[in-house]
Design an enzyme around this catalytic site. Structure first.
Site, PDB file in Angstrom:
ATOM      1  N   ASP A   1     -23.154  23.717  -3.992  1.00  0.00           N
ATOM      2  CA  ASP A   1     -24.324  24.508  -4.421  1.00  0.00           C
ATOM      3  C   ASP A   1     -24.421  25.817  -3.661  1.00  0.00           C
ATOM      4  OD1 ASP A   1     -25.218  22.819  -6.415  1.00  0.00           O
ATOM      5  OD2 ASP A   1     -26.464  21.640  -5.051  1.00  0.00           O
TER       6      ASP A   1
ATOM      7  N   ASP B   1     -25.507  21.367   0.891  1.00  0.00           N
ATOM      8  CA  ASP B   1     -24.580  21.039  -0.194  1.00  0.00           C
ATOM      9  C   ASP B   1     -23.595  22.200  -0.359  1.00  0.00           C
ATOM     10  OD1 ASP B   1     -23.437  20.950  -2.894  1.00  0.00           O
ATOM     11  OD2 ASP B   1     -24.725  19.203  -3.143  1.00  0.00           O
TER      12      ASP B   1
HETATM   13  C1  PRP Z   1     -19.254  17.068  -1.941  1.00  0.00           C
HETATM   14  C2  PRP Z   1     -18.144  17.648  -1.077  1.00  0.00           C
HETATM   15  C3  PRP Z   1     -17.151  16.519  -1.064  1.00  0.00           C
HETATM   16  C4  PRP Z   1     -18.024  15.298  -1.091  1.00  0.00           C
HETATM   17  C5  PRP Z   1     -18.055  14.735   0.294  1.00  0.00           C
HETATM   18  O1  PRP Z   1     -18.931  17.142  -3.262  1.00  0.00           O
HETATM   19  O2  PRP Z   1     -17.613  18.836  -1.574  1.00  0.00           O
HETATM   20  O3  PRP Z   1     -16.271  16.515  -2.170  1.00  0.00           O
HETATM   21  O4  PRP Z   1     -19.331  15.728  -1.463  1.00  0.00           O
HETATM   22  O5  PRP Z   1     -18.762  13.552   0.317  1.00  0.00           O
HETATM   23  P1  PRP Z   1     -18.090  12.144   0.581  1.00  0.00           P
HETATM   24  O6  PRP Z   1     -17.244  12.300   1.800  1.00  0.00           O
HETATM   25  O7  PRP Z   1     -19.286  11.265   0.798  1.00  0.00           O
HETATM   26  O8  PRP Z   1     -17.301  11.741  -0.618  1.00  0.00           O
HETATM   27  P2  PRP Z   1     -19.948  16.717  -4.438  1.00  0.00           P
HETATM   28  O9  PRP Z   1     -19.742  15.291  -4.806  1.00  0.00           O
HETATM   29  O10 PRP Z   1     -21.336  17.126  -4.085  1.00  0.00           O
HETATM   30  O11 PRP Z   1     -19.398  17.525  -5.674  1.00  0.00           O
HETATM   31  P3  PRP Z   1     -19.256  19.098  -5.906  1.00  0.00           P
HETATM   32  O12 PRP Z   1     -18.184  19.598  -4.966  1.00  0.00           O
HETATM   33  O13 PRP Z   1     -18.814  19.151  -7.322  1.00  0.00           O
HETATM   34  O14 PRP Z   1     -20.582  19.762  -5.663  1.00  0.00           O
HETATM   35  N1  URA Z   2     -21.451  16.997   0.438  1.00  0.00           N
HETATM   36  C1  URA Z   2     -21.972  18.193   0.844  1.00  0.00           C
HETATM   37  O1  URA Z   2     -21.765  19.226   0.187  1.00  0.00           O
HETATM   38  N2  URA Z   2     -22.713  18.221   1.956  1.00  0.00           N
HETATM   39  C2  URA Z   2     -22.944  17.122   2.690  1.00  0.00           C
HETATM   40  O2  URA Z   2     -23.619  17.225   3.719  1.00  0.00           O
HETATM   41  C3  URA Z   2     -22.402  15.897   2.263  1.00  0.00           C
HETATM   42  C4  URA Z   2     -21.646  15.871   1.136  1.00  0.00           C
END
Ligand code: PRP
Ligand code: URA
Length: 208
Positions: free
Chosen positions: A202, A199
């Site tokens: 995170d 992630d």
């Molecule tokens: C993550 C990443 C993208 C998204 C990608 O964000 O930074 O924005 O997932 O996934 P997708 O292509 O399936 O849409 P997240 O939703 O975890 O939010 P964050 O950046 O606030 O942690």
């Molecule tokens: N968002 C992330 O941060 N990691 C993944 O692997 C997919 C979505």
């Protein structure tokens, strides 16, 4: 594929390997993200339009090149924030827009919670960034919003892309060129990229 570029530069690949390593702590992850983004941007802008301008050197008048258009960097929150310092290092004069999107953990759909673009965004060259392109839902939603704002030319830059996300973004927005440091294998059942790097939000912010 014409509108997909995997940046193979050894420095980019070396830093990506460190980012993938689960032993890499959050402050090293942040530094590497910044460095890798700067190297990627250098390649992304290789064909950016320039124009001739007059310039007076200490010795004489001449003509030389400068960027033809202002640049807007648009970050998908929250993880896109981790890429900002690397972008501004190369283009400190850029304007910066933000799109707040999070993935609903069950449906994996992108949910919008914030949007603020530079007023003149439609007249600028737009580089949209997010470290991860997984299902593509977030990138598609962000490009939808940029096009609603009148933006015509968009480049999308991520660190790791899944085949599923590349396909989804190309299907909905075939004009958007995707730049990634890697095209990975696939998504797992929770929508995480394999092998990926976990992630990104995170890991950047030390929230888990
Ligand atoms: C993550 C990443 C993208 C998204 C990608 O964000 O930074 O924005 O997932 O996934 P997708 O292509 O399936 O849409 P997240 O939703 O975890 O939010 P964050 O950046 O606030 O942690
Ligand atoms: N968002 C992330 O941060 N990691 C993944 O692997 C997919 C979505």
């Amino acid at each position: 594929m014409d509108n997909l570029t995997i940046i193979q530069h050894p420095l980019v690949q070396h830093k990506l390997t460190q980012l993938r390593n689960k032993q890499t702590d959050h402050y090293t992850f942040r530094r590497l993200t910044k460095e890798l983004t700067a190297f990627m941007l250098y390649e992304v802008m290789v064909d950016y339009p320039t124009k001739e301008v007059a310039v007076e050197t200490p010795l004489m008048q001449t003509t030389a090149k400068k960027l033809a258009r202002e640049i807007s960097f648009v970050l998908i929150l929250r993880a896109g924030l981790g890429m900002l310092d690397g972008l501004l290092e190369l283009v400190p004069t850029a304007r910066v827009g933000h799109v707040g999107l999070y993935r609903d953990e069950k449906t994996l759909r992108a949910v919008e919670y914030y949007k603020k673009f530079p007023e003149n965004i439609a007249e600028t060259g737009v580089i949209l960034v997010d470290p991860m392109l997984a299902t593509g839902g977030s990138a598609v939603a962000a490009v939808d919003l940029l096009k609603e704002a009148g933006v015509q030319e968009i480049k999308f830059v991520c660190m790791v892309a899944a085949p599923e996300g590349i396909e989804a973004l190309h299907k909905r927005h075939p004009d958007v060129h995707i730049y990634a440091a890697a095209k990975d294998q696939r998504l797992n059942k929770n929508g995480y990229i394999l092998p990926g790097l976990g992630d990104a939000g995170d890991r950047l912010f030390g929230t888990k």
